[in-house]
Design an enzyme around this catalytic site. Structure first.
Site, PDB file in Angstrom:
ATOM      1  N   TYR A 288       0.837  -1.209   0.000  1.00 58.64           N
ATOM      2  CA  TYR A 288       0.000   0.000   0.000  1.00 58.64           C
ATOM      3  C   TYR A 288       0.865   1.250   0.000  1.00 58.64           C
ATOM      4  O   TYR A 288       1.642   1.460   0.927  1.00 58.64           O
ATOM      5  CB  TYR A 288      -0.899  -0.010   1.231  1.00 58.64           C
ATOM      6  CG  TYR A 288      -2.162   0.804   1.098  1.00 58.64           C
ATOM      7  CD1 TYR A 288      -2.116   2.180   0.935  1.00 58.64           C
ATOM      8  CD2 TYR A 288      -3.404   0.191   1.161  1.00 58.64           C
ATOM      9  CE1 TYR A 288      -3.292   2.913   0.808  1.00 58.64           C
ATOM     10  CE2 TYR A 288      -4.583   0.913   1.047  1.00 58.64           C
ATOM     11  CZ  TYR A 288      -4.526   2.275   0.872  1.00 58.64           C
ATOM     12  OH  TYR A 288      -5.688   3.005   0.761  1.00 58.64           O
TER      13      TYR A 288
ATOM     14  N   TYR B 245      -1.110   5.079 -10.333  1.00 58.59           N
ATOM     15  CA  TYR B 245      -2.101   4.310 -11.105  1.00 58.59           C
ATOM     16  C   TYR B 245      -3.517   4.677 -10.684  1.00 58.59           C
ATOM     17  O   TYR B 245      -4.372   5.026 -11.496  1.00 58.59           O
ATOM     18  CB  TYR B 245      -1.790   2.812 -10.955  1.00 58.59           C
ATOM     19  CG  TYR B 245      -2.969   1.854 -10.897  1.00 58.59           C
ATOM     20  CD1 TYR B 245      -3.285   1.172  -9.721  1.00 58.59           C
ATOM     21  CD2 TYR B 245      -3.754   1.619 -12.020  1.00 58.59           C
ATOM     22  CE1 TYR B 245      -4.353   0.287  -9.660  1.00 58.59           C
ATOM     23  CE2 TYR B 245      -4.830   0.730 -11.966  1.00 58.59           C
ATOM     24  CZ  TYR B 245      -5.122   0.074 -10.780  1.00 58.59           C
ATOM     25  OH  TYR B 245      -6.181  -0.794 -10.713  1.00 58.59           O
TER      26      TYR B 245
END
Lengths: 150, 386
Positions: free
Chosen positions: B285, B333
């Site tokens: 993450y 992204y």
């Protein structure tokens, strides 16, 4: 300090009312469990180690050191940027989040490990909050870590 | 029901009193009930390793209030039925060996929250599930995740000499992966100069240290291996998993230079029988570059304090020794909030060999780590090809 609109304020609860009242009186108090001999913050009437209710208030010396900090560059309606938040480790043990007491802070102004003291910030007749400001090395003499019973 | 591990109730209790108790809080009543249930069972808080609750504002608010560090937790909230359903969830968790002693606990004040009309306690007049964050974070300038994550990062810099350049390595490398991903939101190259020139958000974070704000959905489907083998694509097995929460509010974070990943990672790797050195591709993450850096340490990909050295020289970029955040991550992204499912999507695609230009060659073992709150909770998965 000029007050800007809509600063979020604490919501006193049965567990924290005394804490916020003590702030109005210029005292920073914290909880201590008699059963575990452990101090903790934020105030809870249940000890977070043993879950018993044998807890008391103690008064902090107001001294601590900087555990970590950040300098925020996005203003809020009630505070201009840049402003800093600091995590203060009280000499009595618990850690407390505070605003840095200084305008236009830069990384050179704030050092992890540096000694600080609590200053109270009266918002209005009902609410007093607190900030951290630096103390000189001379003034940061060792204090009793047991705190003082309220 | 045939259970490999039969399960039983051992302690049951209410709070000390029942009735109007305006001088107490909901979580205080929960705490009393929990203590009384422990006494009924003959157990102590340190023996509780699973928490199930629909009280408070979130399961980790309750966990923090109780000072717990559960290895399994569940905040399913479907109203009054919640706790009966939690029992089934606890049964499943104990079956799977994911926890041993489950605390299913509630506290609420339907009387007092209605009777205090006009006070900040009443419905509509304040937050009936007042959390420590409302009183001890928001009035003091906190409000978004960046405020808290940045505070932890400065301590890591002070203790370990981690630098802005180390954060830049992660930002630059992650963008290179995004350039290879047709679905990435930002695909322009990012140079070290542009990184350093980008505006401060919360020092020590520049703009390019922070994840994107996008809108997106993401989903994953899991089934038994037997069923999986009858479906369309090569199954990607969950070899090991772990979860942990250590706090909710940042003042209660046990150590600013650690995260719960040290616990969830140890469980996931241990259950999988895999060591960090065997991982071919990692999706960790990246709410912020620092989140990645410290997670590399906490999962054991490098030693404590060595995250900066680990990422130097673009080690995690395409062509580097350690393929990391190969979709372009939350930083380049996609990040609609709660990125975890997208980490899973990329890891599964990599292990299936579906990643085209950004495919990591011969990827057989993958690691996914999700971090949430203010470093409050993590989940770790070890995935492998069937």
């Amino acid at each position: 300090m000029m007050q800007r609109p809509s600063r979020p304020l604490p919501v006193p609860t049965p567990e924290t009312e005394e804490f916020w009242q003590a702030c109005k009186e210029g005292r920073f108090i914290y909880r201590h469990c008699r059963h575990c001999d452990k101090s903790y913050h934020f105030p809870r009437s249940i000890c977070p180690t043993c879950w018993r209710s044998d807890v008391e208030w103690r008064t902090a010396s107001g001294r601590g050191h900087i555990y970590g900090y950040a300098i925020h560059h996005r203003a809020r309606p009630w505070i201009a940027a840049p402003y800093a938040t600091v995590m203060v480790t009280l000499v009595e043990g618990p850690r407390v989040l505070m605003l840095w007491d200084g305008d236009n802070p830069t990384p050179g102004d704030i050092t992890v490990g540096a000694p600080v003291e609590i200053v109270f910030e009266k918002i209005d007749d009902d609410v007093t909050l607190y900030r951290a400001r630096p103390v000189s090395v001379d003034a940061a003499a060792p204090v009793s870590v047991a705190g003082v019973s309220a | 029901m045939e259970l490999a591990k039969p399960v039983a109730f051992v302690g049951v209790a209410e709070s000390d009193h029942i009735g109007p108790q305006p001088d107490k809080t909901a979580l205080q009543l929960l705490g009393e009930a929990a203590r009384n249930a422990l006494d009924d069972a003959g157990l102590e808080p340190y023996e509780v390793d699973g928490l199930f609750t629909a009280a408070g504002s979130s399961v980790y608010a309750v966990s923090e209030y109780l000072g717990l560090r559960p290895r399994y937790f569940d905040g399913t909230n479907v109203g009054g039925s919640s706790y009966v359903i939690h029992t089934q969830h606890a049964l499943a968790a104990i079956q799977a060996g994911l926890c041993e002693v489950a605390l299913i606990a509630h506290g609420r004040q339907n009387f007092s929250t209605r009777s205090r009309a006009g006070s900040s306690w009443a419905f509509g007049g304040g937050d009936p599930f007042e959390t420590a964050s409302v009183s001890f974070e928001r009035p003091f300038g906190m409000g978004e995740p960046v405020n808290g994550y940045a505070m932890a990062a400065t301590r890591h810099m002070a203790l370990y000499g981690t630098t802005h350049d180390d954060f830049a390595e992660i930002a630059v490398a992650t963008r290179k992966w995004a350039q290879l991903n047709p679905k990435a939101f930002i695909r322009d190259p990012l140079s070290f100069e542009e990184y350093h020139a980008s505006r401060w958000i919360s020092y020590p974070f520049h703009l390019y240290d922070c994840c994107l704000l996008t809108d997106a959905g993401g989903a994953a489907i899991v089934t038994s291996l037997e069923r999986a083998r009858s479906l369309k694509k090569r199954p990607i097995r969950i070899l090991g998993s772990g979860e942990s929460t250590t706090h909710q509010t940042i003042a209660n974070m046990p150590d600013f230079t650690q995260t719960p990943a040290r616990y969830s990672g140890k469980e996931a790797f241990g259950r999988a029988g895999v060591s960090p050195g065997e991982i071919d591709v990692a999706e960790l993450y990246d709410s912020f570059t620092y989140t990645v850096l410290v997670t590399l340490e906490e999962l054991g990909f490098c030693g404590k304090g060595e995250g900066g050295a680990f990422v130097r020289g673009q080690r995690t970029a395409p062509g580097g020794e350690f393929p990391l955040n190969t979709s372009g991550g939350g930083i380049s992204y996609n990040h609609p909030g709660y990125l975890g499912v997208f980490l899973i999507i990329e890891a599964v695609r990599q292990l299936r060999g579906e990643c085209g230009d950004r495919q990591v060659k011969d990827a057989e073992l993958g690691c996914v780590n999700g971090t949430g709150g203010t470093f409050s909770a993590t989940g770790t998965l070890i995935l492998g090809r069937d």
